[in-house]
Write an enzyme that holds these catalytic residues in place. Structure first.
Site, PDB file in Angstrom:
ATOM      1  N   MET A 155      24.406   9.079   1.896  1.00  0.00           N
ATOM      2  CA  MET A 155      24.136  10.314   2.637  1.00  0.00           C
ATOM      3  C   MET A 155      24.381  10.119   4.136  1.00  0.00           C
ATOM      4  O   MET A 155      24.862  11.019   4.821  1.00  0.00           O
ATOM      5  CB  MET A 155      22.705  10.785   2.373  1.00  0.00           C
ATOM      6  CG  MET A 155      22.420  12.178   2.871  1.00  0.00           C
ATOM      7  SD  MET A 155      23.567  13.403   2.190  1.00  0.00           S
ATOM      8  CE  MET A 155      22.642  14.029   0.804  1.00  0.00           C
ATOM      9  N   GLU A 197       0.813  -1.227   0.000  1.00  0.00           N
ATOM     10  CA  GLU A 197       0.000   0.000   0.000  1.00  0.00           C
ATOM     11  C   GLU A 197       0.843   1.271   0.000  1.00  0.00           C
ATOM     12  O   GLU A 197       0.408   2.308  -0.502  1.00  0.00           O
ATOM     13  CB  GLU A 197      -0.968   0.001   1.186  1.00  0.00           C
ATOM     14  CG  GLU A 197      -2.108  -1.013   1.063  1.00  0.00           C
ATOM     15  CD  GLU A 197      -1.741  -2.391   1.602  1.00  0.00           C
ATOM     16  OE1 GLU A 197      -0.546  -2.631   1.896  1.00  0.00           O
ATOM     17  OE2 GLU A 197      -2.658  -3.238   1.721  1.00  0.00           O
ATOM     18  N   LYS A 207     -17.414  -1.146   6.288  1.00  0.00           N
ATOM     19  CA  LYS A 207     -17.878  -2.100   5.279  1.00  0.00           C
ATOM     20  C   LYS A 207     -19.395  -2.099   5.147  1.00  0.00           C
ATOM     21  O   LYS A 207     -19.929  -2.178   4.032  1.00  0.00           O
ATOM     22  CB  LYS A 207     -17.375  -3.500   5.644  1.00  0.00           C
ATOM     23  CG  LYS A 207     -17.530  -4.489   4.507  1.00  0.00           C
ATOM     24  CD  LYS A 207     -16.856  -5.815   4.823  1.00  0.00           C
ATOM     25  CE  LYS A 207     -16.985  -6.760   3.635  1.00  0.00           C
ATOM     26  NZ  LYS A 207     -16.405  -8.079   3.933  1.00  0.00           N
TER      27      LYS A 207
HETATM   28  C1  LIG Z   1      12.344   5.758   5.047  1.00  0.00           C
HETATM   29  C2  LIG Z   1      13.642   6.398   5.365  1.00  0.00           C
HETATM   30  N1  LIG Z   1      14.482   5.824   6.270  1.00  0.00           N
HETATM   31  C3  LIG Z   1      15.680   6.393   6.559  1.00  0.00           C
HETATM   32  C4  LIG Z   1      16.053   7.560   5.941  1.00  0.00           C
HETATM   33  C5  LIG Z   1      17.390   8.209   6.296  1.00  0.00           C
HETATM   34  N2  LIG Z   1      18.273   8.238   5.106  1.00  0.00           N
HETATM   35  C6  LIG Z   1      18.397   9.347   4.340  1.00  0.00           C
HETATM   36  S1  LIG Z   1      19.398   9.093   3.027  1.00  0.00           S
HETATM   37  C7  LIG Z   1      19.708   7.506   3.496  1.00  0.00           C
HETATM   38  C8  LIG Z   1      20.617   6.640   2.695  1.00  0.00           C
HETATM   39  C9  LIG Z   1      20.179   6.441   1.296  1.00  0.00           C
HETATM   40  O1  LIG Z   1      21.043   5.513   0.672  1.00  0.00           O
HETATM   41  P1  LIG Z   1      20.963   5.266  -0.880  1.00  0.00           P
HETATM   42  O2  LIG Z   1      19.577   5.047  -1.297  1.00  0.00           O
HETATM   43  O3  LIG Z   1      21.944   4.204  -1.258  1.00  0.00           O
HETATM   44  O4  LIG Z   1      21.394   6.675  -1.485  1.00  0.00           O
HETATM   45  P2  LIG Z   1      22.828   7.382  -1.542  1.00  0.00           P
HETATM   46  O5  LIG Z   1      22.841   8.392  -0.442  1.00  0.00           O
HETATM   47  O6  LIG Z   1      23.879   6.337  -1.370  1.00  0.00           O
HETATM   48  O7  LIG Z   1      22.857   8.014  -2.885  1.00  0.00           O
HETATM   49  C10 LIG Z   1      19.026   7.192   4.666  1.00  0.00           C
HETATM   50  C11 LIG Z   1      19.109   5.898   5.361  1.00  0.00           C
HETATM   51  C12 LIG Z   1      15.140   8.132   5.024  1.00  0.00           C
HETATM   52  N3  LIG Z   1      15.402   9.285   4.407  1.00  0.00           N
HETATM   53  N4  LIG Z   1      13.975   7.515   4.727  1.00  0.00           N
END
Ligand SMILES: Cc1ncc(C[n+]2csc(CCOP(=O)(O)OP(=O)(O)O)c2C)c(N)n1
Ligand SMILES: [Mg+2]
Lengths: 171, 583
Positions: free
Chosen positions: B481, B51, B163
């Protein structure tokens, strides 16, 4: 590191809202979700058809926060009007308290004397206790309760504040 | 008057309201509605795999078409799974209607099977919500829900339908729109505010137009008016993440995005401006940096349809409460009527030229690995050369910021990203939704290796509906990040930010009937991208990029615009507790 607090001011807000399911939760929840204070909140419907309720909220915060509270309340779909009575001009505010005091002898007489000074009414009595009914500003009720505490306060019930603007106009 | 069941009334309303697509997932508490949708001649139902996916698809559909997105889920877990997407739509002001099934009215409050307090849970993450207990009230509610979702500051509206209300009948005639008397968003600005705004703008020596998602929400006309106002005033234009595309990136007046990962010139122009005209943006903490150092010598005008956005974080000198398009239209008319001429902004532009000369988006590009910025730049060039309409969605992380920095947007509604909530898992379903609404466009999700796994199950949805979406993963094997912040703040202790046990994305795609492409190094980059764009049907690209690149420029949380970090050598590795405590 320590958490810093900002100086706040007390404001009485008067809201008219559609009287529908969930409205109180919507408003109370807005205050908790955004970290605003509620000192008191009263609600009752005020029109013949029970369609509109008035909610009076006593809150406190720095001016900027008060302004945000009003804007946030105003954008809720069922909220008709928000008036900051504290800012809008002279207004009357009252709350009602029931104050139970127990004691005998001189304490009992002193309790009655003080009640008279505060224009509190006796609404229940036993040989050893009174329940006083008092209306007034929050400060007046606070003072009365503080005095009774020294004599034999048992318990207190308070309604919270309702308020209206002075003069012939509606807000 | 003919009697209809609640389910039929709902479907009738959806037809009357012009709904063509519903993103949903069935369950016990919505079976009557699913039956009413069975073989429906005009409403297409897209069966998702989770969802949350449905909500982001609805957002992608809405953001790319300007029409509201519609979601249909069951009670309990169906509704709770939708909560992230509802919250996302609230923070990014996306018009969305979420219809949830509920246990029958007589079971509400009994902890019945699959009962959740949906209106309670969504009360503060929706613009408005309803529990409908009477089929006779359903049509009015549905029409009002669409009205509220799409007018004023748009947002998600939840309609919870027990429902038994779906099955019970009531007389039905197409309702008149009856809206709460208390709901009256101000769309037209006060004349005095417009007058003051025009005079302030005409007198400004160092103006900046600071634009945001409100310009996109106001419709394509608002973007056209923004361009006109920029041309009339000659002022530089910057934008938030959400507003990209409202003003063309190819314009000489474009400064690039501002804020935490904005350009040097955008942030310095904001810092040195004497007038900031904020158009449909909201002074978010990602934009302002340290508040007491934000644009310290400027007067500020704020155009916003939501009064609660004004003076929320930054005090402004002039509030213009209005729909962006309407306010811009009024301002342009008055500017012309007064016969205002452009100020001589040549000094201002020469200072901007000096900041631009820093080339803050440049990156080292000589090593044996693909730089992620290069991958985006090449993708951008390749997309342009197709000559087709391209819609870009992103997940959340470094790749999102690189996409914002290195992909140029010329038109509104082509850039879909989760700005306010920063929801990993948004981008891929959003691309599916956008593709549904724009069958002729090339729709690409720029993803990270970690984010893409958050709603990876939707591969099956794209396959089922033959949607030719492309996923372009910048695979750095890290939650990049998070790793970047750990380098900045925690002396590079990489606590749980390595993407261990990654799947083979190529094989994973293939398992769902997609084409999988791996790009290993710089030599494959161009050909890999071309292959992705030329392959019909859905394609997943695993683009291996430099693992430890970081996203610059960067204004660390709580720092001033003037304290921007331009390159990795400026990273300290330790921060004060005050700075650490900021998000
Ligand atoms: C649902 C959710 N959980 C945790 C985060 C915290 N967070 C922000 S960026 C990130 C890492 C993202 O990794 P990736 O998709 O590999 O992207 P990159 O930064 O390596 O380009 C996290 C864990 C978030 N933004 N959203
Ligand atoms: Mg990554």
């Amino acid at each position: 590191m320590h958490i810093q607090e900002e100086l706040s001011q007390r404001h009485v807000l008067s809201l008219t809202v559609s009287n529908e399911a969930g409205i109180l939760a919507r408003i109370a929840g807005l205050f908790t979700a955004r970290g605003y204070n509620i000192d008191s909140l009263t609600v009752a419907d005020i029109t013949d058809d029970h369609a509109i309720s008035r909610i009076t909220i006593v809150t406190s915060g720095p001016p900027k926060v008060i302004d945000q509270i009003i804007a946030q309340l105003d954008r809720l779909v069922p909220v008709h009007k928000v008036t900051d009575l504290t800012d809008a001009g002279p207004f009357v505010e009252r709350e009602l308290a029931l104050v139970k005091v127990a004691g005998t002898g001189e304490d009992r007489i002193e309790a009655l004397r003080l009640a008279d000074v505060f224009r509190a009414k006796v609404v229940d009595t036993t040989i050893e206790s009174f329940i006083f009914e008092l209306t007034g500003t929050t400060e007046k009720v606070d003072n009365f309760v503080a005095l009774m505490r020294q004599i034999g306060l048992v318990e207190v019930g308070r309604t919270g504040v309702v308020g209206l603007m002075r003069g012939k106009e509606a807000v | 008057m003919a009697e209809k069941s609640g389910a039929d009334i709902l479907v009738e309303c959806l037809v009357d309201l012009g709904v063509e697509v519903v993103f949903g997932y069935p369950g016990g508490a919505v079976l009557p509605i699913y039956d009413a949708l069975y073989n429906h001649p005009t409403i297409r139902h897209v069966l998702v795999r989770h969802e949350q996916g449905a909500t982001h698809m609805a957002e992608g559909y809405a953001r790319s078409t300007g029409k509201p997105g519609v979601v249909l889920v069951t009670s309990g877990p169906g509704a709770t799974n939708a909560v992230t997407g509802i919250t996302d739509a609230l923070l990014d002001s996306i018009p969305m209607i979420v219809i949830t099934g509920q246990v029958p009215t007589q079971l509400i409050g009994t902890d019945a099977f699959q009962e959740a307090d949906t209106v309670g849970i969504t009360r503060h993450c929706s613009k408005h919500n309803y529990l409908v207990k009477d089929p006779a009230k359903l049509a009015g509610v549905v029409h009002e829900a669409f009205h509220i979702a799409t007018t004023g500051r748009p947002g998600p509206v939840v309609v919870d339908i027990p429902k038994n209300v779906q099955i019970a009948t009531a007389p039905y005639a197409r309702p008149e729109l009856k809206v709460h008397a208390s709901y009256r968003p101000q769309t037209k600005a006060d004349a005095a505010a417009i007058d003051a705004a025009v005079e302030m703008l005409a007198a400004a020596e160092r103006p900046v137009l600071y634009t945001g998602g409100g310009v996109i929400n106001s419709g394509p006309q608002a973007s056209a008016l923004l361009r006109e106002l920029a041309a009339l005033t000659g002022a530089p234009v910057t934008s938030t993440l959400m507003g990209l595309g409202a003003f063309p990136a190819s314009s000489d007046q474009w400064l690039g995005m501002l804020g935490m990962h904005g350009t040097y010139e955008a942030n310095w122009a904001m810092n040195q401006a004497d007038l900031i005209l904020c158009i449909g943006a909201r002074f978010d903490d990602r934009v302002t940096g340290r508040l007491d150092a934000f644009a310290p010598n400027s007067r500020k005008i704020h155009i916003d349809i939501d009064r609660s956005s004004i003076n929320k974080t930054v005090d402004v000198d002039l509030a213009v409460v209005a729909d962006v398009g309407s306010a811009l239209d009024d301002m342009i008319a008055l500017w012309k009527q007064r016969g205002h001429q452009q100020q001589d902004l040549s000094d201002w532009w020469s200072r901007i030229a000096q900041w631009r000369a820093k080339r803050s988006l440049s990156y080292p590009d000589t090593g044996p690995e693909i730089m992620p910025q290069r991958a985006i730049a090449d993708l951008y060039q390749a997309c342009r050369s197709t000559g087709k309409d391209v819609i870009i969605t992103t997940e959340v992380g470094q790749h999102q910021m690189w996409a914002a920095q290195h992909f140029g947007f010329e038109a509104p509604n082509k850039w879909l990203t989760s700005g306010g909530l920063g929801t990993m898992g948004y981008g891929f379903p959003a691309a599916i939704g956008a593709q549904m609404g724009n069958p002729e466009s090339i729709t690409i999700c720029i993803a990270g290796d970690a984010s893409i796994q958050m709603n990876i199950q939707e591969l099956g949805t794209a396959t089922q509906y033959r949607l030719p979406v492309k996923i372009f993963i910048l695979n750095n094997e890290y939650m990049g990040m998070v790793r970047q912040w750990q380098e900045l703040t925690y002396e590079s202790r990489y606590s749980n930010s390595y993407s261990d046990s990654l799947p083979d994305f190529v094989k994973l795609g293939e398992a769902y009937g997609w084409t999988g492409i791996r790009i290993e190094g710089p030599d494959d980059l161009e050909s890999g991208i071309r292959q992705m764009l030329e392959t019909p049907g859905p394609v997943i690209v695993d683009c291996r990029v430099a693992k430890l690149s970081n996203c610059f420029p960067m204004i660390p949380s709580g720092a001033a615009h003037t304290d921007m970090l331009l390159d990795p050598n400026q990273i300290a590795g330790i921060m004060s507790d005050e700075a650490k405590a900021l998000v």
